[in-house]
Design a protein around this motif. Sequence first.
Motif, PDB file in Angstrom:
ATOM      1  N   THR A 186      -9.119   4.297 -14.956  1.00 47.10           N
ATOM      2  CA  THR A 186      -7.799   4.879 -14.708  1.00 47.10           C
ATOM      3  C   THR A 186      -7.183   5.517 -15.950  1.00 47.10           C
ATOM      4  O   THR A 186      -6.072   6.030 -15.871  1.00 47.10           O
ATOM      5  CB  THR A 186      -6.831   3.803 -14.189  1.00 47.10           C
ATOM      6  OG1 THR A 186      -6.783   2.724 -15.125  1.00 47.10           O
ATOM      7  CG2 THR A 186      -7.273   3.290 -12.833  1.00 47.10           C
ATOM      8  N   GLU A 220     -12.548  -2.013  -2.418  1.00 50.10           N
ATOM      9  CA  GLU A 220     -11.546  -1.145  -3.034  1.00 50.10           C
ATOM     10  C   GLU A 220     -11.435  -1.326  -4.545  1.00 50.10           C
ATOM     11  O   GLU A 220     -10.731  -0.558  -5.197  1.00 50.10           O
ATOM     12  CB  GLU A 220     -10.160  -1.446  -2.427  1.00 50.10           C
ATOM     13  CG  GLU A 220     -10.106  -1.318  -0.919  1.00 50.10           C
ATOM     14  CD  GLU A 220      -8.867  -1.975  -0.324  1.00 50.10           C
ATOM     15  OE1 GLU A 220      -8.266  -1.372   0.569  1.00 50.10           O
ATOM     16  OE2 GLU A 220      -8.508  -3.073  -0.764  1.00 50.10           O
ATOM     17  N   GLU A 263       0.814  -1.209   0.000  1.00 50.80           N
ATOM     18  CA  GLU A 263       0.000   0.000   0.000  1.00 50.80           C
ATOM     19  C   GLU A 263       0.850   1.263   0.000  1.00 50.80           C
ATOM     20  O   GLU A 263       0.411   2.304  -0.496  1.00 50.80           O
ATOM     21  CB  GLU A 263      -0.953  -0.023   1.202  1.00 50.80           C
ATOM     22  CG  GLU A 263      -2.013  -1.120   1.067  1.00 50.80           C
ATOM     23  CD  GLU A 263      -3.111  -1.029   2.105  1.00 50.80           C
ATOM     24  OE1 GLU A 263      -2.891  -0.366   3.149  1.00 50.80           O
ATOM     25  OE2 GLU A 263      -4.190  -1.621   1.881  1.00 50.80           O
ATOM     26  N   VAL A 313       1.776   1.872  -3.748  1.00 48.52           N
ATOM     27  CA  VAL A 313       0.687   2.373  -4.606  1.00 48.52           C
ATOM     28  C   VAL A 313       0.058   3.649  -4.061  1.00 48.52           C
ATOM     29  O   VAL A 313      -0.907   4.154  -4.638  1.00 48.52           O
ATOM     30  CB  VAL A 313      -0.399   1.295  -4.798  1.00 48.52           C
ATOM     31  CG1 VAL A 313       0.207   0.054  -5.417  1.00 48.52           C
ATOM     32  CG2 VAL A 313      -1.096   0.948  -3.483  1.00 48.52           C
ATOM     33  N   GLY A 314       0.587   4.196  -2.959  1.00 50.53           N
ATOM     34  CA  GLY A 314       0.116   5.479  -2.463  1.00 50.53           C
ATOM     35  C   GLY A 314      -1.077   5.423  -1.538  1.00 50.53           C
ATOM     36  O   GLY A 314      -1.646   6.472  -1.202  1.00 50.53           O
ATOM     37  N   LEU A 315      -1.469   4.231  -1.084  1.00 45.96           N
ATOM     38  CA  LEU A 315      -2.604   4.126  -0.170  1.00 45.96           C
ATOM     39  C   LEU A 315      -2.211   4.471   1.264  1.00 45.96           C
ATOM     40  O   LEU A 315      -3.077   4.730   2.099  1.00 45.96           O
ATOM     41  CB  LEU A 315      -3.198   2.719  -0.216  1.00 45.96           C
ATOM     42  CG  LEU A 315      -3.990   2.381  -1.483  1.00 45.96           C
ATOM     43  CD1 LEU A 315      -4.332   0.894  -1.520  1.00 45.96           C
ATOM     44  CD2 LEU A 315      -5.261   3.215  -1.557  1.00 45.96           C
ATOM     45  N   SER A 333       0.089   9.216  -2.069  1.00 47.83           N
ATOM     46  CA  SER A 333      -0.774   9.766  -3.117  1.00 47.83           C
ATOM     47  C   SER A 333      -1.004   8.720  -4.191  1.00 47.83           C
ATOM     48  O   SER A 333      -0.070   8.349  -4.914  1.00 47.83           O
ATOM     49  CB  SER A 333      -0.140  11.019  -3.731  1.00 47.83           C
ATOM     50  OG  SER A 333      -0.847  11.418  -4.894  1.00 47.83           O
ATOM     51  N   VAL A 334      -2.238   8.250  -4.316  1.00 44.55           N
ATOM     52  CA  VAL A 334      -2.568   7.289  -5.369  1.00 44.55           C
ATOM     53  C   VAL A 334      -2.425   7.917  -6.756  1.00 44.55           C
ATOM     54  O   VAL A 334      -1.848   7.299  -7.657  1.00 44.55           O
ATOM     55  CB  VAL A 334      -3.988   6.720  -5.149  1.00 44.55           C
ATOM     56  CG1 VAL A 334      -4.418   5.861  -6.337  1.00 44.55           C
ATOM     57  CG2 VAL A 334      -4.027   5.899  -3.863  1.00 44.55           C
TER      58      VAL A 334
END
Length: 473
Positions: free
Chosen positions: A334, A319, A278, A281-283, A300-301
Amino acid sequence: MSKRYGSTVALDAAGVAVAAGSTHALVGRNGAGKSTLVSLLTGLQAPDAGVVFFAGAPAPALSDREGWRERVACVYQKSTIIPTLTVAENLFLNRQGRFISWRRLRDRAWDLLGEWSVDVDPQTLADDLTVEQRQLVEIARALSFGARFVILDEPTAQLDGAAIARLFDRIRALQEQGVTFLFISHHLQEVYEICDTVTVFRDARHILTAPVAELAKDDLVDAMTGEAARLVTAHREPRATGEIVLRFSDDAIAFTVRAGEIVGLAGSAGSGKLAVAESIVGLQRGGTVEVCGHTPKPGSVPAALAAGVGLVPQDRHREGVVPLLSVAENITMTVPDRLGPAGLMDPRRRERVARSLVDDLNVKTSGLDAPVSDLSGGNQQKVVFGRALASDPRVLVLIAPTAGVDVRSKETLLEAVDRAAARGTGVLVVSDELDDLRGCDRVIVLFRGAIVQEFDSGWRDNELVSAMEGIGG
C-alpha cells in the motif's frame, strides 16, 4: 460426543437430544462447538467418541449419504442452491435419471412445492429468488429426501423483519406436519419467539438444556458467557483524544471516532457492522463517510487509502495476503510511493520499510523474501496488520482482527492496536469477539442495521452479549 482437531478440543463430551415435532435452539458464542456438532449430526465427520441416534437407531455409516439424507438435512447460512439452474433443477439435481423429461421434472417440482406450501414457480432461475425463497426451496428439497429433521443454521441472518415473521410462520406450519427443527441463531430474542427448548454450549461443552418458557433471558446469557458478575475489564480513565478523524452516518447509524480513540463496532450476524466497515474503506457504497473532514469517493478503495484509511479485512486468505508474493511485497503493497522515486522501486528501501514493520509486529519468518504462504496463520495476520499500518493511517479499520490466530499472536496484534492509538490514529474495531473489544474506549452495538446501545469501558460480558443478541436494554 467428543471431537478433536489436533490439539484443539472442538467438542468435549457434548451433545443434544431433540424431541420429535419440536423446534430446539442451539446457542453459544463463537468457538462454542455448534458447527462441529452440526458436522457430526449431518454425517460430514465422525465423532472421536459418542454416537448419533435418529429415532432410537444408530446413524448410518458415513459412506451411506442416501441414508443420512433420509434422516437429516441442514439449511446453511450460505445457500447451497445453484443460481444458474431453475428451482426445479435444484430440487432434483442428480435425481433426474439417465434421460430427463423436463415436463415430468416441472410437474414433480410443482407437486413438491405445493405439498410444503412453498409459493415459488419451479421454472424460475434460482438467481432470481429472494434469500427467503431460497431458504424455503432448500427446506423443500431436504424434505423431498424423506428427512423430517432439519437443521437451520443462522436462518435469519440475511432476512428483514417481515421475512423473519414469514419464515417463523412456515416453521410452525411445518412442525404441525411433523417436521422437527434444530434452530441455530445468534439472536436470542428469536429463541424466545420460535423455540420450545434451548441448549447452550460454551467452550466445547454442554452447559444446559431447558424449556425456553422456564429460562430467564439473563440466565441464558449467563450460561453463554460464564460468570454473570465478572467484569471484562476494570474501568479506566479514557485515553487522551484529539479531533474527529472519522464520521459515519446513514439512516439508522451515526457515530464518530477521534484521533487516539479505539471504538468497537459490535453485533452478531446480520447486524450491519460489516456493511458499515466496508463502506468506510471503499469496498462497498453505503452511508456518508468523512475522514479528517474530507469525503472520499464512495465505493473506492484507492480513495479511502488516499484519505488516510488503513484496513485489516475480514478474511486474510481471500482479501488479505497474496500467497505467491513475498513477505516484503505483501507488507509494503500500500506504500509504493515510499519505495522509490517516479514509480520505481528501490529494493533496499523496500527492505528497510518491511524490516521495520516485521520487527515491530514480531513476524516470525525465514526472511523478507520468503513467500507469505510459508508463514503460520498468526504471522500472516501480522503481515496484513503491518500493511495497514505502513501508510501511517489517520483511521485504522480492523474487521475481526484476531480471527483464527493463536493466543500469543492475538496479544501481539492487540498491543499493536494500542500503540497505533497512542500515536494518534483513530481505530475502529469491528468484531463480535469479546477479546477484540476489551481494549476499546467505547463499544457501539448494532442490531438489524441500527444502533441499539453504546457502552463505555467497564462493560460486563452479559451486558454486551445481551445487546448484541437483541435482548439487551
